[in-house]
Design a protein around this motif. Structure first.
Motif, PDB file in Angstrom:
ATOM      1  N   SER A 141       0.684  -1.018   0.032  1.00  0.00           N
ATOM      2  CA  SER A 141      -0.158   0.127   0.044  1.00  0.00           C
ATOM      3  C   SER A 141       1.077   0.991   0.055  1.00  0.00           C
ATOM      4  N   GLY A 142       0.492   2.616   0.520  1.00  0.00           N
ATOM      5  CA  GLY A 142       1.220   4.064   0.399  1.00  0.00           C
ATOM      6  C   GLY A 142       1.569   3.829   1.338  1.00  0.00           C
ATOM      7  N   ASP A 165      11.557   3.064   1.323  1.00  0.00           N
ATOM      8  CA  ASP A 165       9.776   3.266   0.349  1.00  0.00           C
ATOM      9  C   ASP A 165       8.789   2.319   0.734  1.00  0.00           C
ATOM     10  N   ALA A 166       7.534   2.209   0.577  1.00  0.00           N
ATOM     11  CA  ALA A 166       6.225   1.129   0.221  1.00  0.00           C
ATOM     12  C   ALA A 166       6.523   0.709  -1.265  1.00  0.00           C
ATOM     13  N   GLY A 205      15.762  -3.198  -7.005  1.00  0.00           N
ATOM     14  CA  GLY A 205      16.089  -3.183  -5.438  1.00  0.00           C
ATOM     15  C   GLY A 205      16.761  -4.386  -5.238  1.00  0.00           C
ATOM     16  N   ARG A 206      17.642  -4.954  -5.917  1.00  0.00           N
ATOM     17  CA  ARG A 206      18.253  -5.550  -5.531  1.00  0.00           C
ATOM     18  C   ARG A 206      19.361  -5.288  -5.161  1.00  0.00           C
ATOM     19  N   PHE A 225      12.774   0.519  -2.530  1.00  0.00           N
ATOM     20  CA  PHE A 225      12.366   1.210  -3.229  1.00  0.00           C
ATOM     21  C   PHE A 225      13.170   2.430  -4.000  1.00  0.00           C
ATOM     22  N   SER A 226      14.184   2.898  -2.792  1.00  0.00           N
ATOM     23  CA  SER A 226      14.004   4.531  -2.897  1.00  0.00           C
ATOM     24  C   SER A 226      15.441   4.512  -4.502  1.00  0.00           C
TER      25      SER A 226
END
Ligand code: KG4
Ligand code: ZN
Length: 375
Positions: A141-142, A165-166, A205-206, A225-226
């Motif tokens: 979700s957010g 981050d989500a 994101g690895r 996710f950043s």
């Protein structure tokens, strides 16, 4: 048991009446999207003030006008106590306590993350949880992104989570960089239509395992996710989009109109989207979806079911990739009905209707828990 549920953890003001944990008599969701859109994200002060203003009407609408029941038919009041924005949670908790006292019914406080997982079981034709446990759930979700093994109601094992981050936050920040408006998930999904998902190869994101702050969780099941957001920022620095593209203009050679919608179809923004923006958006969406799906594939062991819940699970590309994955690894996919994916009070009332949550005197003594986790 008929439960009145109240949800105010973020930017949706919601109330619902659910019978026996499954029969949704009403589910009223008032989205604050338009209030936050000018700021490109949720502003906590605006969110809590809006909850204060709207919640009484939303509750009345859910009970009196839509449920077909009366106040006397309610057996309990349930409210989210975390995680979420503390000032927003407090509004719902105060309302829940007040209603429970006024109606002389027990109060139940519910964990928002557990309720998102429970959204799978809402509705007459939904599966029964005892038939599908244990299963692996992707909660995205957010505000949250995690993988949970659900062994039964109340029995959750956290397998992995985001270290920054989500997933929804990644959509929202990406959309902001691309000038697509807020909320970013629906905007990027819409803008991606017709775009080439292999136009830009964004990171998935690895990261090196020793660099991830996984707090003892398996790094292969954690998300980051950043770096993706930074990669998009650098890409746009190197390939600047003409300023005119974020404004309405009739001068594009190849353009389509993108209108972002919330789940209830409320239009929030109209933007012109060129084929280049469309392909960047599709590539960005693909990177998020790839990262989510890949970890789901690694998380499933001997479970027969895989599930996706939360606002981002509305994403069609994610739904179709999850469906492909589940076929390829021989598990069944469970997805919540679209109306129960994003924040809603039906999932709160539903979970309380099973007897889960914290009840009565203990609930009355509870405060908001903004950082509440799961598992
Ligand atoms: O579950 P939710 O309503 O609230 C939280 O608990 O955070 O999720 C909201 C998030 C937002 O970040 C929004 O951009 C994202 O869900 N979202 C989507 C889509 N619809 C909503 N992300 C991708 N594709 C969508 N169609
Ligand atoms: Zn949520």
């Amino acid at each position: 048991m008929n439960v009145l549920g109240v949800e105010t953890s973020c930017d949706e003001t919601s109330a619902a009446v659910v019978g026996d944990g499954r029969y949704v008599f009403s589910n009223v969701v008032l989205s604050q999207t338009d209030l936050h859109a000018p700021y490109g994200g949720v502003v906590p002060e605006i969110a809590s003030r809006s909850h204060v203003e709207s919640l009484p009407d939303v509750i009345r609408e859910a009970v009196v006008n839509r449920s077909g029941l009366t106040w006397n038919d309610l057996d309990a009041v349930a409210v989210t106590y975390g995680p979420g924005l503390s000032s927003s949670l407090l509004v719902g908790i105060a309302a829940g306590k007040g209603l429970a006292l006024r109606l002389n019914k027990p109060l139940c406080v519910i964990n928002h993350l557990e309720a998102h997982i429970y959204s799978l079981f809402l509705g007459e034709d939904a599966p029964h949880f005892e038939d599908v446990c244990p299963f692996v759930a992707l909660m995205v979700s957010g505000g949250h992104t995690c993988l949970v093994r659900v062994e039964g109601l109340g029995h959750y094992i956290l397998l992995g989570q985001t270290v920054d981050d989500a997933g929804g936050e990644a959509f929202d920040k990406g959309a902001s960089l691309l000038g697509l408006g807020y909320p970013g998930g629906p905007a990027i999904e819409k803008a991606s239509q017709g775009g080439k998902a292999d136009f830009v190869r964004f990171p998935r994101g690895r990261q090196k395992k020793e660099k991830l702050r996984t707090y003892g969780l398996d790094a292969d099941l954690c998300f980051s996710f950043s770096g993706l957001r930074t990669a998009l920022r650098y890409y746009l620095k190197e390939h600047p989009l003409p300023k005119v593209r974020s404004q309405r203009s009739a001068t594009f050679a190849e353009s389509s109109t993108c209108q972002s919608h919330y789940a209830d179809g409320t239009a929030t923004a109209a933007k012109e989207v060129t084929s280049e923006v469309s392909s960047i958006a599709a590539s960005y969406q693909e990177a998020i979806v790839d990262a989510l799906v890949e970890r789901c594939g690694k998380a499933v062991r001997d479970e027969k079911y895989l599930a996706a819940v939360g606002g981002v699970s509305l994403n069609k590309r994610l739904r179709s990739r999850m469906s492909e994955l589940s076929k390829s690894i021989g598990v069944k996919l469970m997805l919540a009905k679209p109306e129960y994916c994003a924040d809603n009070a039906a999932m709160i009332a539903g979970l309380a209707g099973t007897g889960q949550g914290i009840w009565r005197a203990e609930a009355m003594a509870m405060d908001a828990c903004p950082n509440l986790g799961i598992g």
